[in-house]
Design a protein around this motif. Structure first.
Motif, mmCIF file in Angstrom:
data_model
loop_
_atom_site.group_PDB
_atom_site.id
_atom_site.type_symbol
_atom_site.label_atom_id
_atom_site.label_comp_id
_atom_site.label_asym_id
_atom_site.label_seq_id
_atom_site.Cartn_x
_atom_site.Cartn_y
_atom_site.Cartn_z
ATOM 1 N N LEU A 1 102.566 38.485 112.913
ATOM 2 C CA LEU A 1 102.084 39.161 112.028
ATOM 3 C C LEU A 1 100.732 40.035 112.894
ATOM 4 O O LEU A 1 100.395 40.153 112.947
ATOM 5 N N ALA A 2 101.535 41.008 111.729
ATOM 6 C CA ALA A 2 100.662 42.308 112.060
ATOM 7 C C ALA A 2 99.940 42.943 110.932
ATOM 8 O O ALA A 2 100.281 43.527 110.489
ATOM 9 N N TRP A 3 98.718 42.095 110.495
ATOM 10 C CA TRP A 3 97.621 41.904 109.720
ATOM 11 C C TRP A 3 96.880 43.482 109.201
ATOM 12 O O TRP A 3 96.580 43.780 110.415
ATOM 13 N N ARG A 4 97.225 44.007 108.525
ATOM 14 C CA ARG A 4 96.149 44.855 107.917
ATOM 15 C C ARG A 4 95.341 44.636 106.771
ATOM 16 O O ARG A 4 95.223 44.341 105.783
ATOM 17 N N LYS A 5 93.557 45.119 107.496
ATOM 18 C CA LYS A 5 92.771 45.021 106.281
ATOM 19 C C LYS A 5 92.635 46.451 105.284
ATOM 20 O O LYS A 5 93.182 48.078 105.482
ATOM 21 N N SER A 6 92.752 46.772 104.004
ATOM 22 C CA SER A 6 92.400 47.509 102.884
ATOM 23 C C SER A 6 91.252 49.116 103.599
ATOM 24 O O SER A 6 90.437 48.439 104.402
ATOM 25 N N SER A 7 91.723 50.201 103.773
ATOM 26 C CA SER A 7 91.490 50.604 103.745
ATOM 27 C C SER A 7 90.109 51.328 103.262
ATOM 28 O O SER A 7 89.083 51.978 104.075
ATOM 29 N N TYR A 8 89.630 50.304 101.872
ATOM 30 C CA TYR A 8 88.653 50.272 101.355
ATOM 31 C C TYR A 8 87.413 49.107 101.517
ATOM 32 O O TYR A 8 86.092 49.134 101.812
ATOM 33 N N SER A 9 87.807 48.796 102.412
ATOM 34 C CA SER A 9 87.112 47.709 103.641
ATOM 35 C C SER A 9 86.272 48.220 104.482
ATOM 36 O O SER A 9 87.182 48.919 105.365
ATOM 37 N N GLY A 10 85.142 48.032 104.633
ATOM 38 C CA GLY A 10 84.439 48.531 105.183
ATOM 39 C C GLY A 10 83.879 47.001 106.420
ATOM 40 O O GLY A 10 84.790 45.774 106.907
ATOM 41 N N ASP A 11 83.448 47.675 107.814
ATOM 42 C CA ASP A 11 83.207 46.872 108.700
ATOM 43 C C ASP A 11 82.413 45.994 108.515
ATOM 44 O O ASP A 11 82.009 45.137 110.405
#
Length: 64
Positions: A2-12
């Motif tokens: 799977l190609a998982w993607r984190k929200s652009s609102y999430s920080g590092d």
């Protein structure tokens, strides 16, 4: 795989984040980014869209 993607609102900073995996017609797989080998929840795409709409509209309670 799977190609998982984190929200652009999430920080590092490793905070409370979820990830989604696109490419499943009618379903949205969701997992906790802090536990990538943990369970995956599957939501109907229509329910996920309703959830996102409520988040964007500020309709959900906040911990703040």
């Amino acid at each position: 795989m799977l190609a998982w993607r984190k929200s652009s609102y999430s920080g590092d900073d490793g905070g409370d984040c979820i990830e989604v995996a696109p490419g499943f017609p009618g379903l949205v797989p969701v997992r906790d980014s802090k536990d990538p080998h943990g369970p995956v929840l599957l939501f109907p795409a229509s329910a996920w869209d309703s959830f996102l709409h409520a988040v964007r509209a500020g309709e959900l309670p906040s911990d703040d």
